[in-house]
Design an enzyme around this catalytic site. Sequence first.
Site, short mmCIF file in Angstrom:
data_model
loop_
_atom_site.label_atom_id
_atom_site.label_comp_id
_atom_site.label_asym_id
_atom_site.label_seq_id
_atom_site.Cartn_x
_atom_site.Cartn_y
_atom_site.Cartn_z
N GLU A 180 34.81 45.92 40.27
CA GLU A 180 35.03 45.26 38.98
C GLU A 180 35.94 46.19 38.19
O GLU A 180 35.50 47.26 37.75
CB GLU A 180 33.71 45.08 38.23
N LYS A 188 25.68 56.70 40.53
CA LYS A 188 26.53 57.76 39.97
C LYS A 188 27.07 57.21 38.64
O LYS A 188 28.00 56.41 38.60
CB LYS A 188 27.66 58.06 40.96
N CYS A 214 36.20 45.43 29.42
CA CYS A 214 37.13 44.95 30.44
C CYS A 214 37.64 43.56 30.11
O CYS A 214 38.76 43.22 30.44
CB CYS A 214 36.47 44.97 31.81
N GLU A 258 46.42 47.76 30.51
CA GLU A 258 45.13 47.68 29.83
C GLU A 258 45.14 48.64 28.64
O GLU A 258 45.44 49.83 28.81
CB GLU A 258 44.03 48.08 30.83
P1 NAD Z 1 36.73 55.29 35.85
O1 NAD Z 1 37.33 54.56 37.00
O2 NAD Z 1 37.41 56.51 35.36
O3 NAD Z 1 35.24 55.74 36.21
C1 NAD Z 1 34.24 54.80 36.55
C2 NAD Z 1 33.20 55.50 37.39
O4 NAD Z 1 33.76 55.77 38.67
C3 NAD Z 1 32.75 56.86 36.86
O5 NAD Z 1 31.40 57.04 37.16
C4 NAD Z 1 33.62 57.82 37.65
O6 NAD Z 1 33.08 59.11 37.73
C5 NAD Z 1 33.67 57.13 38.99
N1 NAD Z 1 34.84 57.43 39.81
C6 NAD Z 1 36.13 57.51 39.41
N2 NAD Z 1 36.93 57.78 40.47
C7 NAD Z 1 36.12 57.82 41.57
C8 NAD Z 1 36.35 58.04 42.96
N3 NAD Z 1 37.59 58.29 43.45
N4 NAD Z 1 35.30 58.00 43.81
C9 NAD Z 1 34.06 57.74 43.33
N5 NAD Z 1 33.77 57.57 42.02
C10 NAD Z 1 34.80 57.60 41.15
O7 NAD Z 1 36.54 54.22 34.69
P2 NAD Z 1 36.00 54.48 33.22
O8 NAD Z 1 37.08 55.16 32.45
O9 NAD Z 1 34.65 55.10 33.26
O10 NAD Z 1 35.80 52.99 32.69
C11 NAD Z 1 36.81 52.24 32.12
C12 NAD Z 1 37.39 51.28 33.13
O11 NAD Z 1 36.36 50.45 33.64
C13 NAD Z 1 38.38 50.35 32.50
O12 NAD Z 1 39.51 50.21 33.33
C14 NAD Z 1 37.65 49.03 32.41
O13 NAD Z 1 38.45 47.90 32.39
C15 NAD Z 1 36.78 49.10 33.61
N6 NAD Z 1 35.62 48.19 33.45
C16 NAD Z 1 35.60 47.03 34.18
C17 NAD Z 1 34.56 46.13 34.02
C18 NAD Z 1 34.49 44.84 34.81
O14 NAD Z 1 33.41 44.28 34.94
N7 NAD Z 1 35.59 44.33 35.35
C19 NAD Z 1 33.54 46.41 33.12
C20 NAD Z 1 33.60 47.59 32.40
C21 NAD Z 1 34.65 48.49 32.59
#
Ligand code: NAD
Length: 500
Positions: free
Chosen positions: A250, A175, A284, A382
């Site tokens: 992550e 997804k 991140c 963040e």
């Molecule tokens: P997000 O949590 O909004 O979405 C990430 C993914 O999860 C998307 O595909 C979204 O549709 C899905 N999602 C969100 N809520 C969900 C739920 N309740 N159930 C199932 N799926 C769900 O994050 P984003 O805005 O896309 O990305 C940015 C975030 O990702 C930042 O906080 C960043 O730090 C983090 N990030 C972490 C790493 C790492 O390796 N630690 C790497 C890259 C990004």
Amino acid sequence: MHTYQMYINGQGCDPISGTWFDSMDPYTGECWASIPRGNADDVEMAVDAAHKAFESEAWCGLTATARGKMVKKFGKILLDNAEKLAAIEVRDNGKLYTEVVNQCRYMTEWFEYYGGLADKVEGAVPPIDKPNVLNYTRYEPLGVCACITPWNSPLLLLAWKLAPALAAGNTVVIKPSEYTSASTIELAKLSELAGFPPGVINVVTGYSSEVGEPLVAHKKVKKIAFTGGEEGGRKVNIAGAADFKKVTLELGGKSANIVFDDADLDQALNGVISGIFAASGQTCIAGSRLLLQDSIHDEFVDRLISETKKVRIGNGLDKVDMGPMVSSKERDRYEKLLTDASNQGANAITGGGRPAEFNQGWFVDATVLVDCSSDMDIFNNESFGPVAPICKVSDFDEALTLANNSQYALGANIYTKDLSEGIRATEELDGGMVWVNAPLLDNDAGPFGGSKMSGIGRQLGPEGIDTFRETKMIMIDPDSKPQDFWWFPYSDNEMYPNEK
Ligand code: NAD
């Protein structure tokens, strides 16, 4: 305008809802592609296909060596298509083509690594305190795995999940983020060329509430590998707990960049700039808190300002240093963080607004903030944008205390020539990764991840495949004799045979 299909059971599929949503180009602010709006019915279809594929002879009948070769071949195909995939991803998230194409080229390394590991994972034969009994362990795949990815590095972060999941013998339902689905669909289509049977790799696109939530709640999904924000991570963890699914998270970070007065300031300056302005701060592991020892503070800030003013902003496809932010929503969120910081007393000595030359797209300035204190939101939450908030520290202990005073623990960067202090920092700093004079280096054979609010578990390296398999312990007694009805392993007779 391109209209995409989802990818389920080895073929392109229109969404059951019959509706598509817009994917926006962050540079123009206009729609460039239509993405299928999936729902729980599409999830059901994809999980069913993945489950059938998991049980099929075509997939589970493969030896680990054959599976590993397929994974490696897929990596090679991705390398051949890196330019095409990167160009699509830049349209979706606005990052620099140079960064994204190198990420796409590098993806092949993870498929090589895990493809190679597929038939080198060995069980154990533990010694056993029972004559003639053979005790050994074997590793088994889990089944259908949900791979959920964010928008900032969609393919790279998918590769970290997909390569070990497949190498371990699982099937997947991916997804992708609703902001960046196109490159993932293209990647899945390429898997056919590597020979993966239909249903091994599936992609369902759509919103988190309509696709993500039913996917993680599905009974046949055995593992959730999630990269994203804190809120989504928490919900995913709670959903996974209902069926005791394996979950790796992550999540976000607020990595400290600590520069001591004995550091090589040229090296530290380069590390600080790339750590916070690369990808417009949308990573991140961005070094989004800068701690400067007071004796070098003024000189370092002057140099940082002069370099920040040179940051070239523009279309990620051109020769620039920083592209736009991914969406208007993200830009609004980030700008509110800057306004709050200013209301709390921080000063933007360069940047702080939007570059005047663009009247389209979601651009913001590269920004340096001084007069920050460690209790400000900008120093604790963040930021996921191109801002370097700066605090002075007097010595090593104050720097480490401040760095550890965070809800996150993903990474930290230290700049010092005193390696004994550097090593002490690696031991005392919270975080899954600590870089000493080695800003943001990574290693496909080393574990990546964090603790506290930065997540659970590790990706990459041998630990990256452990999270996609189960250990089974086996006992075989070749001379098995009938036991007494009330025989019990820890009975006196068993434990102390000579005392009968
Ligand atoms: P997000 O949590 O909004 O979405 C990430 C993914 O999860 C998307 O595909 C979204 O549709 C899905 N999602 C969100 N809520 C969900 C739920 N309740 N159930 C199932 N799926 C769900 O994050 P984003 O805005 O896309 O990305 C940015 C975030 O990702 C930042 O906080 C960043 O730090 C983090 N990030 C972490 C790493 C790492 O390796 N630690 C790497 C890259 C990004």
